[in-house]
Motif scaffolding. Structure first.
Motif, PDB file in Angstrom:
ATOM      1  N   GLY A   1      -7.294  22.286  -1.531  1.00  0.00           N
ATOM      2  CA  GLY A   1      -7.536  22.670  -0.144  1.00  0.00           C
ATOM      3  C   GLY A   1      -6.592  23.703   0.422  1.00  0.00           C
ATOM      4  N   LEU A   2      -5.910  24.472  -0.445  1.00  0.00           N
ATOM      5  CA  LEU A   2      -4.994  25.506   0.037  1.00  0.00           C
ATOM      6  C   LEU A   2      -5.742  26.791   0.359  1.00  0.00           C
ATOM      7  N   THR A   3      -5.225  27.517   1.303  1.00  0.00           N
ATOM      8  CA  THR A   3      -5.727  28.843   1.599  1.00  0.00           C
ATOM      9  C   THR A   3      -5.297  29.787   0.488  1.00  0.00           C
ATOM     10  N   VAL A   4      -6.192  30.660   0.060  1.00  0.00           N
ATOM     11  CA  VAL A   4      -5.870  31.682  -0.931  1.00  0.00           C
ATOM     12  C   VAL A   4      -6.026  33.033  -0.259  1.00  0.00           C
ATOM     13  N   ILE A   5      -4.953  33.815  -0.273  1.00  0.00           N
ATOM     14  CA  ILE A   5      -4.978  35.174   0.263  1.00  0.00           C
ATOM     15  C   ILE A   5      -4.897  36.105  -0.930  1.00  0.00           C
ATOM     16  N   ALA A   6      -5.910  36.926  -1.115  1.00  0.00           N
ATOM     17  CA  ALA A   6      -5.976  37.787  -2.292  1.00  0.00           C
ATOM     18  C   ALA A   6      -6.062  39.255  -1.893  1.00  0.00           C
ATOM     19  N   PHE A   7      -5.510  40.090  -2.767  1.00  0.00           N
ATOM     20  CA  PHE A   7      -5.513  41.531  -2.545  1.00  0.00           C
ATOM     21  C   PHE A   7      -5.953  42.252  -3.820  1.00  0.00           C
ATOM     22  N   ALA A   8      -6.491  43.461  -3.641  1.00  0.00           N
ATOM     23  CA  ALA A   8      -6.901  44.329  -4.753  1.00  0.00           C
ATOM     24  C   ALA A   8      -7.848  43.571  -5.684  1.00  0.00           C
ATOM     25  N   ASP A   9      -7.613  43.621  -7.008  1.00  0.00           N
ATOM     26  CA  ASP A   9      -8.504  42.953  -7.944  1.00  0.00           C
ATOM     27  C   ASP A   9      -8.376  41.431  -7.897  1.00  0.00           C
ATOM     28  N   GLY A  10      -7.378  40.914  -7.207  1.00  0.00           N
ATOM     29  CA  GLY A  10      -7.262  39.476  -6.987  1.00  0.00           C
ATOM     30  C   GLY A  10      -8.383  38.952  -6.108  1.00  0.00           C
ATOM     31  N   VAL A  11      -8.970  39.823  -5.274  1.00  0.00           N
ATOM     32  CA  VAL A  11     -10.087  39.421  -4.405  1.00  0.00           C
ATOM     33  C   VAL A  11     -11.274  38.974  -5.255  1.00  0.00           C
ATOM     34  N   ALA A  12     -11.598  39.741  -6.287  1.00  0.00           N
ATOM     35  CA  ALA A  12     -12.733  39.395  -7.150  1.00  0.00           C
ATOM     36  C   ALA A  12     -12.471  38.086  -7.896  1.00  0.00           C
ATOM     37  N   LEU A  13     -11.244  37.884  -8.360  1.00  0.00           N
ATOM     38  CA  LEU A  13     -10.904  36.639  -9.057  1.00  0.00           C
ATOM     39  C   LEU A  13     -11.078  35.434  -8.136  1.00  0.00           C
ATOM     40  N   ALA A  14     -10.563  35.541  -6.919  1.00  0.00           N
ATOM     41  CA  ALA A  14     -10.672  34.432  -5.970  1.00  0.00           C
ATOM     42  C   ALA A  14     -12.124  34.215  -5.552  1.00  0.00           C
ATOM     43  N   ALA A  15     -12.848  35.289  -5.320  1.00  0.00           N
ATOM     44  CA  ALA A  15     -14.257  35.166  -4.923  1.00  0.00           C
ATOM     45  C   ALA A  15     -15.048  34.426  -5.991  1.00  0.00           C
ATOM     46  N   ASP A  16     -14.770  34.733  -7.253  1.00  0.00           N
ATOM     47  CA  ASP A  16     -15.449  34.056  -8.351  1.00  0.00           C
ATOM     48  C   ASP A  16     -15.138  32.558  -8.330  1.00  0.00           C
ATOM     49  N   SER A  17     -13.897  32.208  -8.129  1.00  0.00           N
ATOM     50  CA  SER A  17     -13.490  30.802  -8.091  1.00  0.00           C
ATOM     51  C   SER A  17     -14.135  30.052  -6.926  1.00  0.00           C
ATOM     52  N   PHE A  18     -14.223  30.718  -5.774  1.00  0.00           N
ATOM     53  CA  PHE A  18     -14.783  30.086  -4.585  1.00  0.00           C
ATOM     54  C   PHE A  18     -16.313  30.181  -4.538  1.00  0.00           C
TER      55      PHE A  18
END
Length: 134
Positions: A84-101
């Protein structure tokens, strides 16, 4: 995250995060210490800190290129989401987090929380969202 990392209109996000009262604790995604610009940065947090609730969020600056690093970052994102933690992602980390969520996101930065995503395109948006977390 390194001070020289700038993300379009978001600029120096480390400075913005710190300005909102966020303390950053580096997590190494491998066995070695983090080395940036010839300076060794010792990891001050671990995945266990995420699982045991000692962190309020995970910042994913992007920049991982090899499969082992990408797998380790994905694992941290999945652990943060599961706890339940907030994930703040930048650059190519956005795509990684989006995939996970399981959501779609295309921006220089994004905040992932409770299965949703808020895209970040301006520094003011980042400050507002981070201010709500701390």
């Amino acid at each position: 995250m390194r001070r020289d990392m700038a993300f379009g209109e978001l600029g120096d996000v480390e400075g913005a995060l710190r300005a909102e009262g966020v303390g950053l604790a580096p997590i190494s995604t491998g066995d070695a210490s983090l080395i940036a610009g010839g300076v060794t940065v010792l990891a001050t947090a671990t995945a266990k800190d995420i699982a045991e609730g000692r962190l309020k969020g995970l910042v994913v600056p992007g920049g991982s290129t090899d499969e082992a690093s990408l797998a380790a970052v994905r694992s941290l994102i999945d652990l943060a989401r599961a706890n339940g933690l907030t994930v703040i992602a930048f650059a190519d980390g956005v795509a990684l987090a989006a995939d996970s969520f399981g959501v779609s996101a295309n921006a220089e930065g994004a905040v992932f929380k409770d299965g949703g995503v808020t895209l970040l395109n301006e520094r003011a948006e980042l400050s507002k969202l981070v201010g709500a977390i701390v």
